[in-house]
Design an enzyme around this catalytic site. Structure first.
Site, PDB file in Angstrom:
ATOM      1  N   LYS A 297       0.831  -1.202   0.000  1.00  0.00           N
ATOM      2  CA  LYS A 297       0.000   0.000   0.000  1.00  0.00           C
ATOM      3  C   LYS A 297       0.863   1.248   0.000  1.00  0.00           C
ATOM      4  O   LYS A 297       2.006   1.209   0.465  1.00  0.00           O
ATOM      5  CB  LYS A 297      -0.852   0.030   1.286  1.00  0.00           C
ATOM      6  CG  LYS A 297      -1.991  -0.962   1.329  1.00  0.00           C
ATOM      7  CD  LYS A 297      -2.765  -0.816   2.640  1.00  0.00           C
ATOM      8  CE  LYS A 297      -3.883  -1.830   2.737  1.00  0.00           C
ATOM      9  NZ  LYS A 297      -4.960  -1.632   1.753  1.00  0.00           N
ATOM     10  N   ARG A 371     -10.420 -11.437   2.315  1.00  0.00           N
ATOM     11  CA  ARG A 371     -11.262 -12.508   1.752  1.00  0.00           C
ATOM     12  C   ARG A 371     -10.536 -13.848   1.781  1.00  0.00           C
ATOM     13  O   ARG A 371     -11.171 -14.896   1.841  1.00  0.00           O
ATOM     14  CB  ARG A 371     -11.687 -12.111   0.325  1.00  0.00           C
ATOM     15  CG  ARG A 371     -10.548 -11.902  -0.619  1.00  0.00           C
ATOM     16  CD  ARG A 371     -10.913 -11.042  -1.839  1.00  0.00           C
ATOM     17  NE  ARG A 371     -11.148  -9.645  -1.477  1.00  0.00           N
ATOM     18  CZ  ARG A 371     -11.461  -8.685  -2.333  1.00  0.00           C
ATOM     19  NH1 ARG A 371     -11.586  -8.960  -3.618  1.00  0.00           N
ATOM     20  NH2 ARG A 371     -11.659  -7.452  -1.928  1.00  0.00           N
TER      21      ARG A 371
HETATM   22  N1  BES Z   1      -8.055  -3.610   4.570  1.00  0.00           N
HETATM   23  C1  BES Z   1      -8.243  -3.205   3.234  1.00  0.00           C
HETATM   24  C2  BES Z   1      -9.545  -2.434   3.032  1.00  0.00           C
HETATM   25  C3  BES Z   1      -9.642  -1.095   3.694  1.00  0.00           C
HETATM   26  C4  BES Z   1      -9.370   0.059   2.985  1.00  0.00           C
HETATM   27  C5  BES Z   1     -10.068  -0.983   4.995  1.00  0.00           C
HETATM   28  C6  BES Z   1      -9.495   1.289   3.589  1.00  0.00           C
HETATM   29  C7  BES Z   1     -10.204   0.251   5.610  1.00  0.00           C
HETATM   30  C8  BES Z   1      -9.911   1.390   4.906  1.00  0.00           C
HETATM   31  C9  BES Z   1      -8.302  -4.424   2.318  1.00  0.00           C
HETATM   32  O1  BES Z   1      -7.521  -5.497   2.695  1.00  0.00           O
HETATM   33  C10 BES Z   1      -7.803  -3.996   0.984  1.00  0.00           C
HETATM   34  O2  BES Z   1      -6.664  -3.653   0.881  1.00  0.00           O
HETATM   35  N2  BES Z   1      -8.694  -4.019  -0.005  1.00  0.00           N
HETATM   36  C11 BES Z   1      -8.354  -3.635  -1.329  1.00  0.00           C
HETATM   37  C12 BES Z   1      -8.786  -4.747  -2.253  1.00  0.00           C
HETATM   38  C13 BES Z   1      -8.273  -4.594  -3.650  1.00  0.00           C
HETATM   39  C14 BES Z   1      -6.786  -4.810  -3.691  1.00  0.00           C
HETATM   40  C15 BES Z   1      -8.984  -5.585  -4.545  1.00  0.00           C
HETATM   41  C16 BES Z   1      -9.129  -2.367  -1.661  1.00  0.00           C
HETATM   42  O3  BES Z   1     -10.287  -2.247  -1.284  1.00  0.00           O
HETATM   43  O4  BES Z   1      -8.530  -1.487  -2.277  1.00  0.00           O
HETATM   44 MN    MN Z   2      -5.546  -5.366   2.001  1.00  0.00          MN
END
Ligand code: BES
Ligand code: MN
Ligand code: ZN
Length: 530
Positions: A297, A371
């Site tokens: 990230k 997931r």
């Molecule tokens: N933990 C994150 C989602 C999240 C984002 C929670 C912002 C709280 C605040 C999750 O694991 C994630 O990174 N999701 C990605 C999925 C994508 C890579 C398909 C997302 O939502 O960008």
């Molecule tokens: Mn994630």
């Protein structure tokens, strides 16, 4: 100050549990015990039928007539000057009247008051008086015969604080009680002591877990805290699977996520047996830190991913409240715990992993990890415990934050009667959910060239819905299933009446209300895995 705090934390690490690397190059994985103080105690809650004659006195008021009825000289005139007429959520502070340290008017609005409105009022008052050393009394007289224990719940939640790591500029919180003054004091006290105080403590417990940084809270420490919290709680059995056990069961999807971390993964299940029949299962995402892994990230905001275990915290904390109040129900709270980190052993985009039941997944993006841990957790729970309903709770997608911000959690459900019960529970406690659609056509995006399914696309899919479809793909239609995406609601940046800025423990109150009124639903007739 920040660097000072950081020094202390790392000093604790070095002193008690530096993750040393043994001769063979294998990282040791000790449990870190923090040496820091506990969080400050919250103000005690009390109930009385008569208001005190000194200290801070709060009047809950709905109208100008209520204000005029307060027989303390100067109050009505001061309220009129300030044009205060009792609007919900508003307060007016008056000093130098009637011999009190201060008098606060707390608006309750002119609509019928729900339980969550009362809790919100209690929370607003608690935040208003957080600096008052004197005892506080909230006089509910003008509101009539309301559920005063809900005011107590809100007052407790609004007074939440996490200050255990502060050593500079730490204010001592007031120790004098907040007393709710109501004609029905005995009934309110009984509801509080036998029931709602446990809900307040469960929310506090979940918020502490959410707020704790990832260097002090990792899967094993999460387990240790849950074990400590449940010690002595009746009709509870705790089940913990370590990596070796998960490996034997073939949970490759779950284990892949924690593979790049020095902290081993855990699957934690808290079983409460207080009734008959198949259990309700709350299965929570417990990523104690989500760096994204190899699909790392960006730096901005990454620290918030210490709370990527919010779903797991709410799932187990809800079971704690349900067990402590001795509910007639069977409930399982599940925490799918792992840390998602990049390193030489981390899983890569393109890797293929296998779930417990043998399905294969192509990991297109290692940041879609929630997931992955939930899939094996869901399969295990369905296989072993055949739940009457399985509800996932997870900070699953950024997309749900963009759609609903922190006002609503995203709800997905296969059975309308299950969705309706979750919505009703959320409404009742002020934890709102907004239902988003499931449609078989969304499965189209999930095809993989080399595996059964892929965990993500390159982008451009309906993110929250894609995540939900991925989850339901692995839950047989014979199991009533729903999913609540709390990526936006787990944290409040602006503060709420019942939650100061920060962790909300969203889901604890909702699940508690859901269990109180649960009606079994039949298996799914349509949709679900193809
Ligand atoms: N933990 C994150 C989602 C999240 C984002 C929670 C912002 C709280 C605040 C999750 O694991 C994630 O990174 N999701 C990605 C999925 C994508 C890579 C398909 C997302 O939502 O960008
Ligand atoms: Mn994630
Ligand atoms: Zn995540």
């Amino acid at each position: 100050m920040i660097s000072h705090v950081r020094f202390l934390l790392s000093a604790a690490l070095v002193a008690s549990a530096a993750p040393a690397v043994a001769a063979g190059g294998t990282p040791e994985r000790p449990i870190l015990t923090t040496t820091e103080a506990a969080n400050s105690a919250q103000r005690p809650i009390a109930f009385a039928t008569a208001r005190p004659t000194s200290g801070v006195l709060v009047f809950a008021v709905r109208s100008k007539a209520d204000i005029d009825a307060i027989a303390i000289p100067g109050v009505a005139a001061a309220a009129a000057t300030a044009k205060f007429e009792g609007k919900a959520g508003k307060t007016l502070s008056l000093r130098g009247l009637g011999g009190y340290d201060r008098i606060v008017l707390a608006g309750a609005g002119d609509k019928p008051l729900s339980a969550s409105d009362l809790a919100d009022m209690g929370g607003t008052v608690a935040q208003e008086v957080k600096g008052d050393a004197a005892p506080v009394a909230i006089d509910l007289g003008a509101l009539g015969n309301v559920d005063a224990a809900q005011v107590a719940l809100g007052a407790s939640l609004g007074g939440y604080r996490f200050d255990r790591y502060k050593t500079v500029g730490k204010t001592t919180p007031p120790s004098q009680p907040i007393t709710i003054v109501t004609a029905a004091a005995d009934a309110a006290r009984a509801t509080w002591t036998g029931d709602l105080q446990y809900l307040a403590q469960a929310v506090t417990f979940a918020r502490d877990l959410q707020t704790e940084p990832a260097n002090t809270l990792y899967p094993e420490e999460f387990v240790a805290r849950v074990q400590a919290a449940f010690r002595g709680v009746r009709n509870v059995r705790i089940e913990v699977l370590d990596e070796a056990q998960m490996g034997k069961l073939g949970m490759g999807t779950f284990l892949g996520v924690g593979q790049g971390s020095a902290r081993p993964s855990r699957l934690l299940l808290v079983h409460y047996t207080g009734g008959q029949g198949a259990p309700i299962a709350f299965v929570g995402k417990g990523i104690t830190f989500d760096s994204g892994g190899t699909s790392i990230k960006p730096a901005a905001g990454m620290w918030e991913m210490k709370a990527d275990m919010s779903g797991a915290a709410s799932a187990v904390a809800a079971v704690w409240a349900i067990a402590k109040r001795g509910a007639t129900a069977n409930v399982i709270g599940v925490a799918a715990l792992a840390e998602n980190m990049p390193d030489g052993n981390a899983q890569r985009p393109g890797d293929v992993v296998r779930t417990m039941t043998g399905k294969t997944i192509e990991v297109i993006n290692t940041d879609a990890e929630g997931r992955l841990v939930l899939t094996d957790a869901n399969e295990y729970v369905v296989d072993r415990y055949k739940p009457a309903a399985l509800v996932n709770i997870a900070t699953l997608t950024g997309a749900v934050v963009r759609a609903l911000d922190d006002e609503y959690a995203g709800l997905f459900a296969r059975q309308e009667p299950l969705a309706a019960q979750l919505k009703a529970a959320g409404e009742a406690v002020g934890e709102h959910v907004w239902q988003l659609p499931l449609h078989d056509n969304y499965y189209g995006d999930m095809a993989s060239q080399i595996a059964d399914i892929r965990n993500s696309t390159e982008g451009g899919n309906p993110g929250a819905g894609f995540g939900a479809h991925f989850l339901q793909y692995f839950v047989p239609t014979s199991t009533p299933w729903a999913h609540i995406d709390i990526a936006g609601t787990n944290w409040t940046s602006g503060g709420l009446p019942t939650a100061p800025k920060g962790a909300t423990a969203f889901g604890v109150r909702l699940f508690d209300a859901f269990v109180r009124n649960f009606k079994p639903v039949g298996p799914d007739a349509s949709g679900g895995p193809k």
